[in-house]
Design an enzyme around this catalytic site. Structure first.
Site, short mmCIF file in Angstrom:
data_model
loop_
_atom_site.label_atom_id
_atom_site.label_comp_id
_atom_site.label_asym_id
_atom_site.label_seq_id
_atom_site.Cartn_x
_atom_site.Cartn_y
_atom_site.Cartn_z
N ASP A 73 31.93 23.66 6.97
CA ASP A 73 30.89 24.26 6.12
C ASP A 73 31.46 25.53 5.51
OD1 ASP A 73 28.70 22.44 6.97
OD2 ASP A 73 29.14 23.34 8.91
N ASP A 91 32.86 18.80 10.93
CA ASP A 91 32.88 18.96 9.47
C ASP A 91 33.14 20.43 9.16
OD1 ASP A 91 30.40 20.21 9.98
OD2 ASP A 91 29.36 18.31 9.71
N ASP A 115 21.71 30.84 12.95
CA ASP A 115 20.93 30.65 14.17
C ASP A 115 21.53 31.37 15.39
OD1 ASP A 115 22.99 28.76 14.09
OD2 ASP A 115 21.70 27.01 14.34
P1 ATP Z 1 28.03 20.76 13.86
O1 ATP Z 1 28.39 20.56 12.40
O2 ATP Z 1 29.16 20.62 14.80
O3 ATP Z 1 26.83 19.99 14.25
P2 ATP Z 1 27.34 23.39 12.94
O4 ATP Z 1 27.09 24.69 13.66
O5 ATP Z 1 28.40 23.41 11.91
O6 ATP Z 1 27.59 22.29 14.04
P3 ATP Z 1 25.61 22.58 10.89
O7 ATP Z 1 24.30 21.90 10.99
O8 ATP Z 1 26.75 21.91 10.20
O9 ATP Z 1 25.97 22.97 12.34
O10 ATP Z 1 25.32 23.98 10.18
C1 ATP Z 1 26.35 24.86 9.73
C2 ATP Z 1 25.93 26.28 10.00
O11 ATP Z 1 24.74 26.58 9.25
C3 ATP Z 1 25.58 26.59 11.44
O12 ATP Z 1 26.70 26.90 12.20
C4 ATP Z 1 24.65 27.77 11.28
O13 ATP Z 1 25.37 28.95 11.04
C5 ATP Z 1 23.90 27.42 10.01
N1 ATP Z 1 22.64 26.69 10.29
C6 ATP Z 1 22.48 25.35 10.29
N2 ATP Z 1 21.21 25.02 10.58
C7 ATP Z 1 20.56 26.19 10.78
C8 ATP Z 1 19.22 26.54 11.10
N3 ATP Z 1 18.31 25.60 11.29
N4 ATP Z 1 18.92 27.86 11.19
C9 ATP Z 1 19.85 28.81 10.98
N5 ATP Z 1 21.12 28.56 10.70
C10 ATP Z 1 21.47 27.27 10.59
MG MG Z 2 28.87 21.78 10.61
#
Ligand code: ATP
Ligand code: MG
Length: 437
Positions: free
Chosen positions: A68, A66, A145
């Site tokens: 963001d 996805d 994170d």
């Molecule tokens: P994926 O969507 O492939 O699972 P992602 O890294 O994009 O991986 P998301 O959960 O969509 O994960 O979150 C988007 C972004 O928001 C992350 O890359 C991170 O920068 C931030 N993020 C998400 N959850 C947290 C958290 N619990 N603590 C700190 N930052 C976070």
């Molecule tokens: Mg994501």
């Protein structure tokens, strides 16, 4: 591409702006809707960046799950900019821009909490209770994170903003938490689960300092709302690398915190472990083949032997099988002994799969044909096949049902009734192909 080795994510941020000519992210890698949102924000006079998994996955040569987006517009300003926007979340207020099935998530830059508000905003364990203080991109980068997740692709000039050496971390496949790991896990214990998920999914190594506190802090997962843990479980177990992820979660003693009622998981020879690992293996394979899966199945597997124990207990009280089964199901599913809340629609499917195991055992002749028509027959039959892999005594029964289906090719399961659902308000969608009814 990297000019010099950057410091670890434990040190101070050092912004490096990587111009378009020095990286391989192209607008072609983004979905049309993600571009629409980025340009919509830019044209309305705001800053707009693709951030997180979108940037990380493209740099790794993967297709992002996805997209963001992060901006300096507040949620209300985002809402005014897009007609198809809805605001969600309390602890973490976000905008969802909805394009049919695709949802683009837009967050406002997170800032630091002021000294005196910090205490009020944290639990006794150091967990952040709300995170709605807005700030600058520099501050936002400190709240992400992992360094690999703190990369920002700027739609204004197509450069990447790298604050923590994230590009280098990706090149080295190094998963490193920003800041002091213990503090960051205390703020949000789910980051421990995310470390494992990304390590497996992206084939990255969890850095030593990031891994070190996990086992001792794992019990903090008990403080996370059960609904959030359920969503995380779906992402962990149903994204295509469920078995490997589960094994790493066990290694770090994280899964045991989510299901403290299943101590037998610590013994990989126990029937529960064998059944669950086999189910994860099959699920990974189905996802690889593009077949659909239902999350209820995996939870039906996990709790099966507990249900069997409860069933035997009620049977001993001389209750008819059906009554014993219903009481046992309620005792297991409503026990509150595990730290996820299984949504009702999944609990209903688990109930059906379990009850059908009795029917598969006893129905013959016309009753068997009726069972074939049950909307959940397929899942129940798959469940029986799985059980037979662990309990060879069941092989004959499983083969019998295989034959009944071959002999009656026109008898098909009825369409499952679609329960009415409220529109999804989840923060993040789980893996593709996950059937949520
Ligand atoms: P994926 O969507 O492939 O699972 P992602 O890294 O994009 O991986 P998301 O959960 O969509 O994960 O979150 C988007 C972004 O928001 C992350 O890359 C991170 O920068 C931030 N993020 C998400 N959850 C947290 C958290 N619990 N603590 C700190 N930052 C976070
Ligand atoms: Mg994501």
């Amino acid at each position: 591409m990297c000019k010099k080795a950057l410091g670890k994510s434990s040190e101070r941020p050092q912004l490096r702006i990587i111009p378009r000519s020095e990286h391989n992210i192209s607008r072609k890698n983004l979905s049309k809707n993600a571009l629409r949102v980025l340009y919509g924000l830019k044209d309305a006079g705001y800053e707009a960046y693709l951030v997180g998994g979108g940037v990380r996955d493209i740099l790794l040569g993967l297709a992002p799950k996805d997209f963001d987006i992060v901006t300096n517009a507040t949620p209300e300003e985002i809402k005014k900019t897009f007609r198809n926007c809805r605001l969600i979340g309390r602890r973490f207020r976000l905008a969802h821009i909805v394009f049919g099935p695709e949802i683009i998530e837009v967050a406002t830059f997170r800032g630091h909490h002021s000294e005196d508000s910090a205490g009020k905003n944290q639990s006794d364990h150091g967990q952040l209770l709300s995170d709605n203080v807005y700030g600058s991109i520099d501050e936002d980068a400190e709240r992400r994170d992992f360094s690999a997740n703190a990369l920002y692709y700027n739609i204004a000039d197509f450069s990447i903003y790298d604050y923590w050496g994230g590009v280098e971390a990706i090149e080295q496949r190094n998963l490193d938490l920003i800041g002091d790991p213990e503090t960051r896990y205390r703020e949000d214990p789910v980051r421990m689960l995310r470390a494992v998920r990304f390590a497996v999914k992206l084939e990255m190594q969890i850095s030593e300092r990031t891994a070190k506190p996990i086992k001792s802090l794992a019990p903090l997962l008990q403080n996370i709302p059960k609904a959030r843990l359920f969503e995380e479980c779906l992402k962990l177990l149903l994204s295509g690398q469920g078995l490997e992820t589960y094994k790493m979660l066990m290694f770090y003693q994280l899964f045991q915190q989510i299901f403290p009622n299943l101590p037998e998981l610590d013994n990989d020879k126990s029937a529960t472990s064998r059944l669950f690992e086999q189910a994860l293996k099959n699920t990974d394979l189905r996802l690889k083949q593009g077949l659909r899966i239902t999350p209820a199945f995996i939870f039906a597997v996990l709790l099966w032997y507990q249900y069997q124990e409860a069933f035997a207990h009620y049977q001993q009280q001389a209750l008819p099988d059906q009554d014993a089964a219903h009481l046992a199901i309620s005792a297991v599913l409503d026990s509150g002994a595990y730290n996820v809340v299984i949504p009702k629609r999944f609990a209903t499917t688990i109930r059906e799969i379990w009850i059908l195991q009795l029917r598969l055992q006893f129905s013959r002749g016309n009753k068997a044909l009726k069972t074939l028509e049950h909307p959940r027959f397929r899942a129940a039959y798959d469940f029986l096949l799985l059980r037979a892999e662990v309990e060879p005594d069941l092989t004959e029964l499983a083969n019998w049902w295989t034959q009944v289906q071959k002999d009656n090719p026109t008898v098909k399961p009825a369409q499952a009734e679609q329960p009415k659902r409220r529109p999804r308000r989840r923060r993040r969608p789980a893996g593709k192909n996950v059937k949520t009814e």
